[in-house]
Design a protein around this motif. Structure first.
Motif, PDB file in Angstrom:
ATOM      1  N   ILE A   1      -5.821  14.823  -7.555  1.00  0.00           N
ATOM      2  CA  ILE A   1      -6.800  14.368  -8.854  1.00  0.00           C
ATOM      3  C   ILE A   1      -5.624  14.944 -10.090  1.00  0.00           C
ATOM      4  O   ILE A   1      -5.645  15.891 -10.365  1.00  0.00           O
ATOM      5  N   GLU A   2      -5.610  13.850 -10.940  1.00  0.00           N
ATOM      6  CA  GLU A   2      -4.863  14.280 -12.073  1.00  0.00           C
ATOM      7  C   GLU A   2      -5.863  14.563 -13.279  1.00  0.00           C
ATOM      8  O   GLU A   2      -5.792  15.357 -13.835  1.00  0.00           O
ATOM      9  N   VAL A   3      -6.905  13.821 -13.364  1.00  0.00           N
ATOM     10  CA  VAL A   3      -7.914  13.807 -14.191  1.00  0.00           C
ATOM     11  C   VAL A   3      -9.130  13.434 -13.723  1.00  0.00           C
ATOM     12  O   VAL A   3      -9.413  12.485 -12.954  1.00  0.00           O
ATOM     13  N   LEU A   4     -10.488  14.171 -13.891  1.00  0.00           N
ATOM     14  CA  LEU A   4     -11.677  13.756 -13.237  1.00  0.00           C
ATOM     15  C   LEU A   4     -12.537  13.832 -14.528  1.00  0.00           C
ATOM     16  O   LEU A   4     -12.940  15.053 -15.215  1.00  0.00           O
ATOM     17  N   ALA A   5     -13.336  12.775 -14.935  1.00  0.00           N
ATOM     18  CA  ALA A   5     -14.376  12.807 -15.893  1.00  0.00           C
ATOM     19  C   ALA A   5     -15.739  12.935 -15.498  1.00  0.00           C
ATOM     20  O   ALA A   5     -16.072  12.359 -14.285  1.00  0.00           O
ATOM     21  N   THR A   6     -16.568  14.097 -15.751  1.00  0.00           N
ATOM     22  CA  THR A   6     -18.230  14.183 -15.161  1.00  0.00           C
ATOM     23  C   THR A   6     -18.768  13.359 -16.466  1.00  0.00           C
ATOM     24  O   THR A   6     -18.234  12.709 -17.171  1.00  0.00           O
ATOM     25  N   THR A   7     -20.085  13.441 -16.115  1.00  0.00           N
ATOM     26  CA  THR A   7     -21.055  12.629 -17.178  1.00  0.00           C
ATOM     27  C   THR A   7     -22.168  13.672 -17.758  1.00  0.00           C
ATOM     28  O   THR A   7     -22.987  14.041 -16.924  1.00  0.00           O
ATOM     29  N   GLU A   8     -22.147  13.686 -18.846  1.00  0.00           N
ATOM     30  CA  GLU A   8     -23.103  14.384 -19.501  1.00  0.00           C
ATOM     31  C   GLU A   8     -23.960  13.817 -20.525  1.00  0.00           C
ATOM     32  O   GLU A   8     -23.338  13.081 -21.352  1.00  0.00           O
ATOM     33  N   SER A   9     -24.951  14.431 -21.211  1.00  0.00           N
ATOM     34  CA  SER A   9     -25.721  13.732 -22.072  1.00  0.00           C
ATOM     35  C   SER A   9     -25.455  14.723 -23.385  1.00  0.00           C
ATOM     36  O   SER A   9     -25.090  15.815 -23.348  1.00  0.00           O
ATOM     37  N   PRO A  10     -25.875  13.892 -24.641  1.00  0.00           N
ATOM     38  CA  PRO A  10     -25.908  14.812 -25.776  1.00  0.00           C
ATOM     39  C   PRO A  10     -26.670  16.030 -26.058  1.00  0.00           C
ATOM     40  O   PRO A  10     -26.099  16.993 -26.740  1.00  0.00           O
ATOM     41  N   THR A  11     -27.536  16.112 -25.054  1.00  0.00           N
ATOM     42  CA  THR A  11     -28.356  17.352 -25.019  1.00  0.00           C
ATOM     43  C   THR A  11     -27.777  18.514 -24.281  1.00  0.00           C
ATOM     44  O   THR A  11     -28.488  19.536 -24.013  1.00  0.00           O
ATOM     45  N   ASP A  12     -26.578  18.290 -23.526  1.00  0.00           N
ATOM     46  CA  ASP A  12     -26.004  19.288 -22.804  1.00  0.00           C
ATOM     47  C   ASP A  12     -24.828  20.114 -23.723  1.00  0.00           C
ATOM     48  O   ASP A  12     -24.354  19.489 -24.582  1.00  0.00           O
ATOM     49  N   ASP A  13     -25.123  21.397 -23.596  1.00  0.00           N
ATOM     50  CA  ASP A  13     -24.316  22.175 -24.588  1.00  0.00           C
ATOM     51  C   ASP A  13     -22.835  22.346 -23.880  1.00  0.00           C
ATOM     52  O   ASP A  13     -22.082  23.004 -24.511  1.00  0.00           O
TER      53      ASP A  13
ATOM     54  N   ARG B   1     -11.696  23.615  -6.149  1.00  0.00           N
ATOM     55  CA  ARG B   1     -10.709  23.502  -6.708  1.00  0.00           C
ATOM     56  C   ARG B   1      -9.362  23.298  -5.931  1.00  0.00           C
ATOM     57  O   ARG B   1      -8.372  22.711  -6.262  1.00  0.00           O
ATOM     58  N   ALA B   2      -9.185  24.062  -4.613  1.00  0.00           N
ATOM     59  CA  ALA B   2      -8.116  23.818  -3.854  1.00  0.00           C
ATOM     60  C   ALA B   2      -8.279  22.480  -3.440  1.00  0.00           C
ATOM     61  O   ALA B   2      -7.119  21.729  -3.233  1.00  0.00           O
ATOM     62  N   LEU B   3      -9.279  21.686  -3.054  1.00  0.00           N
ATOM     63  CA  LEU B   3      -9.601  20.438  -2.577  1.00  0.00           C
ATOM     64  C   LEU B   3      -9.219  19.467  -3.682  1.00  0.00           C
ATOM     65  O   LEU B   3      -8.415  18.304  -3.457  1.00  0.00           O
ATOM     66  N   PHE B   4      -9.345  19.839  -4.956  1.00  0.00           N
ATOM     67  CA  PHE B   4      -9.062  18.941  -6.161  1.00  0.00           C
ATOM     68  C   PHE B   4      -7.327  18.924  -5.998  1.00  0.00           C
ATOM     69  O   PHE B   4      -7.051  17.685  -6.322  1.00  0.00           O
ATOM     70  N   GLU B   5      -6.673  19.873  -5.995  1.00  0.00           N
ATOM     71  CA  GLU B   5      -5.308  19.842  -5.827  1.00  0.00           C
ATOM     72  C   GLU B   5      -4.752  19.116  -4.718  1.00  0.00           C
ATOM     73  O   GLU B   5      -3.982  18.281  -4.685  1.00  0.00           O
TER      74      GLU B   5
ATOM     75  N   TYR C   1       0.752  -1.318  -0.034  1.00  0.00           N
ATOM     76  CA  TYR C   1       0.009  -0.074   0.006  1.00  0.00           C
ATOM     77  C   TYR C   1       0.831   1.419  -0.162  1.00  0.00           C
ATOM     78  O   TYR C   1       0.533   2.331  -0.791  1.00  0.00           O
ATOM     79  N   ALA C   2       1.873   1.210   0.692  1.00  0.00           N
ATOM     80  CA  ALA C   2       2.856   2.372   0.873  1.00  0.00           C
ATOM     81  C   ALA C   2       3.363   2.834  -0.440  1.00  0.00           C
ATOM     82  O   ALA C   2       3.546   3.963  -0.964  1.00  0.00           O
ATOM     83  N   THR C   3       3.546   1.908  -1.294  1.00  0.00           N
ATOM     84  CA  THR C   3       4.138   2.075  -2.634  1.00  0.00           C
ATOM     85  C   THR C   3       2.877   2.774  -3.849  1.00  0.00           C
ATOM     86  O   THR C   3       3.396   3.480  -4.565  1.00  0.00           O
ATOM     87  N   ALA C   4       1.760   2.370  -3.423  1.00  0.00           N
ATOM     88  CA  ALA C   4       0.929   3.270  -4.022  1.00  0.00           C
ATOM     89  C   ALA C   4       0.271   4.285  -3.718  1.00  0.00           C
ATOM     90  O   ALA C   4      -0.845   4.978  -4.211  1.00  0.00           O
ATOM     91  N   ARG C   5       0.214   4.612  -2.339  1.00  0.00           N
ATOM     92  CA  ARG C   5      -0.490   5.402  -1.360  1.00  0.00           C
ATOM     93  C   ARG C   5      -0.678   6.691  -2.271  1.00  0.00           C
ATOM     94  O   ARG C   5      -1.826   7.658  -2.199  1.00  0.00           O
ATOM     95  N   ASP C   6       0.451   7.347  -2.716  1.00  0.00           N
ATOM     96  CA  ASP C   6       0.403   8.713  -3.071  1.00  0.00           C
ATOM     97  C   ASP C   6       0.476   8.954  -4.494  1.00  0.00           C
ATOM     98  O   ASP C   6       0.803   9.948  -5.155  1.00  0.00           O
ATOM     99  N   LEU C   7       0.122   7.798  -5.492  1.00  0.00           N
ATOM    100  CA  LEU C   7       0.238   8.129  -6.644  1.00  0.00           C
ATOM    101  C   LEU C   7      -1.341   8.890  -7.247  1.00  0.00           C
ATOM    102  O   LEU C   7      -2.158   8.903  -6.476  1.00  0.00           O
ATOM    103  N   PRO C   8      -1.205   9.929  -8.120  1.00  0.00           N
ATOM    104  CA  PRO C   8      -2.038  10.502  -8.510  1.00  0.00           C
ATOM    105  C   PRO C   8      -3.352   9.831  -8.808  1.00  0.00           C
ATOM    106  O   PRO C   8      -3.337   8.588  -9.035  1.00  0.00           O
ATOM    107  N   LEU C   9      -4.652  10.366  -8.560  1.00  0.00           N
ATOM    108  CA  LEU C   9      -5.685   9.800  -8.791  1.00  0.00           C
ATOM    109  C   LEU C   9      -6.269  10.091 -10.120  1.00  0.00           C
ATOM    110  O   LEU C   9      -6.397  11.143 -10.464  1.00  0.00           O
ATOM    111  N   ILE C  10      -6.844   8.994 -10.840  1.00  0.00           N
ATOM    112  CA  ILE C  10      -7.407   9.095 -12.108  1.00  0.00           C
ATOM    113  C   ILE C  10      -8.775   8.668 -11.794  1.00  0.00           C
ATOM    114  O   ILE C  10      -9.157   7.382 -11.085  1.00  0.00           O
TER     115      ILE C  10
END
Length: 474
Positions: free
Chosen positions: A159-171, A151-155, A22-31
């Motif tokens: 978190i390296e990248v975060l994907a949200t979820t939207e529909s095709p009807t979202d602009d 945004r401060a918490l994100f840092e 666990y110690a080897t992976a604990r601090d890896l960025p979050l995908i």
């Protein structure tokens, strides 16, 4: 601050190896390649509301448990569809949770919340009826600090990248705002996921409205099936331009279906006339998975399929409060025959990548692991939703590794709306996988250095590669 250390290991040697891994992976960025955080949260970067509206009101795991004990969502501040009155005092809501905290003993909801209190907000006081105000005030004080804005918490979360979820009807307006601020777009830290269910499910009450909106955004005539397909391609292109790498398909079943263009068009036209049957709707959903796979060969989007939910099973709850408030229930789901048309057509094509999830964990060893072990296009998604618990994570590894190994799985996805729980969920997953890998080490089935490499892959490298977040072309 002393943070508790659940290693999910039993034997002392096993526990020692698990901690080392666990110690080897604990601090890896979050995908975070799959989830439902509202992009407005990061686009606006406003202070969070009070602790109850942040941690209780939107958490349907919490509200459904309380509902099961006769506490209605109105008392927990969950908005009503008719705009009727609900509890608005955050402290009252928080006290109600504390009074019923015993209901969550042994549940992942308690684990997520307690670890969030402890590791995100630095609050170590145990939640009880008599400590409700103390815990509430401590979290509320933190939320007033600049370091606890989104945004401060994100840092801080890494978190390296975060994907949200939207529909095709979202602009994608919120994503445009993020891109303008340097947070979105290709290579950005916040991207979207293309989820077309609301324009694919003919039996949705708002399907016709969504089809009209789709045509409007794409500049296509969606009164024809050909125009509908063109509109979907146009919107996929718009999502890809905004940084999207994946599509997401949450159908009731895993059924896939090969239809001719004329057969599909006939069903689509019945839908436009309001004459489509439930059988039509199921057939059309299955056919559209083939169409989306075909589109993925052209544009490179990774397909995610997560069937098996009976949506809004609690009809009274849906009537009062709408979707996503805890009314969905898992059902038995088949994959071997359901996915065969898709896999017969595209399963051996290296350009296609399909990540399959399930709510029916009994299919892991019987169906999903052998399928993923037999088709280069297919990968197994992590346990999610009702299965995103430490125990289910362990069962997942035990069930699938024999047939699929580690590298036909897609790593961890948190699938959460609860932004503040993201680092907790990833941490628990890393601990769980460390414990499983440690069991192989102490049985002399895997060298320690290979176990450490595997844990890093599961935690970081696999999701980054499989969900095409590494910037490499399909």
């Amino acid at each position: 601050m002393t943070v508790s250390d659940p290693t999910f290991a039993i034997d002392p040697r096993h526990a020692q190896v698990a901690r080392e891994l666990y110690a080897t992976a604990r601090d890896l960025p979050l995908i975070c390649p799959h989830g439902h955080v509202d992009p407005r949260l990061l686009a606006d970067d406003e202070p969070f509301p009070d602790p109850a509206r942040l941690l209780i009101v939107p958490d349907h795991y919490v509200t459904r448990m309380l509902l099961s004990q006769g506490i209605p969502p109105d008392r927990l501040g969950v908005p009503r569809r008719d705009g009727g009155p609900v509890e608005t005092d955050g402290r009252v809501i928080w006290r109600l949770l504390a009074e019923n905290w015993h209901l969550f003993r042994g549940t992942p909801s308690r684990l997520w919340l307690e670890r969030t209190f402890e590791t995100v907000f630095g609050v170590e006081t145990r939640l009880r009826p008599e400590t409700a105000d103390e815990v509430y005030d401590a979290i509320a004080a933190r939320l007033e600090e600049p370091g606890f804005r989104p945004r401060a918490l994100f840092e801080r979360f890494g978190i390296e990248v975060l994907a949200t979820t939207e529909s095709p009807t979202d602009d994608l307006g919120q994503h445009a705002k993020l891109a303008a601020d340097g947070w979105g777009g290709p290579g950005g830290r916040v991207i979207s996921t293309f989820r077309p269910d609301n324009v694919v499910d003919l039996d949705r009450e708002d399907w016709s409205e969504n089809i009209a909106r789709l045509g409007e955004l794409a500049g296509e005539d969606t009164l024809t099936y050909a125009g509908y397909l063109n509109a979907l391609r146009q919107r996929r292109d718009a999502f890809i331009e905004a940084g999207t790498t994946c599509s997401d398909h949450g159908h009731p079943t895993a059924r896939t279906e090969v239809l001719s263009e004329s057969e599909a068009a006939a069903i689509y036209e019945r839908g436009l006339r309001g004459e489509a049957t439930p059988a039509d709707a199921e057939t059309f959903r299955g056919h559209m998975l083939l169409e989306f796979a075909r589109m993925s060969l052209d544009d490179g989007l990774v397909m995610q399929i997560h069937p098996g939910a009976v949506r809004d099973h609690n009809r009274r709850l849906y009537a009062a409060h709408g979707k996503d408030v805890g009314g969905d229930i898992p059902q038995a789901t088949g994959y071997v025959h359901a996915l065969r048309p898709l896999l017969d057509t595209y399963g051996m094509d290296p350009r296609l990548r399909v990540v399959v999830y399930t709510l029916d964990e009994y299919t892991f060893s019987r169906e999903l692991a052998p399928l993923a072990g037999g088709y280069p296009a297919l990968f197994l998604g992590a346990p999610w939703w009702f299965l995103d618990t430490p125990d289910a994570m362990r069962r997942f590894r035990e069930a699938v590794t024999d047939s699929a190994g580690f590298y036909n799985t897609a790593g961890f996805v948190d699938d959460t709306r609860a932004f503040c729980s993201i680092p907790v969920r990833h941490d628990i997953s890393r601990r769980s996988d460390a414990a499983y890998l440690a069991s192989l080490v102490v049985q002399d089935r895997l060298p320690l250095d290979e176990a450490a490499e595997t844990l890093a892959d599961l935690s970081y490298h696999l999701p980054k590669r499989i969900f095409r977040l590494d910037g490499k072309a399909a």
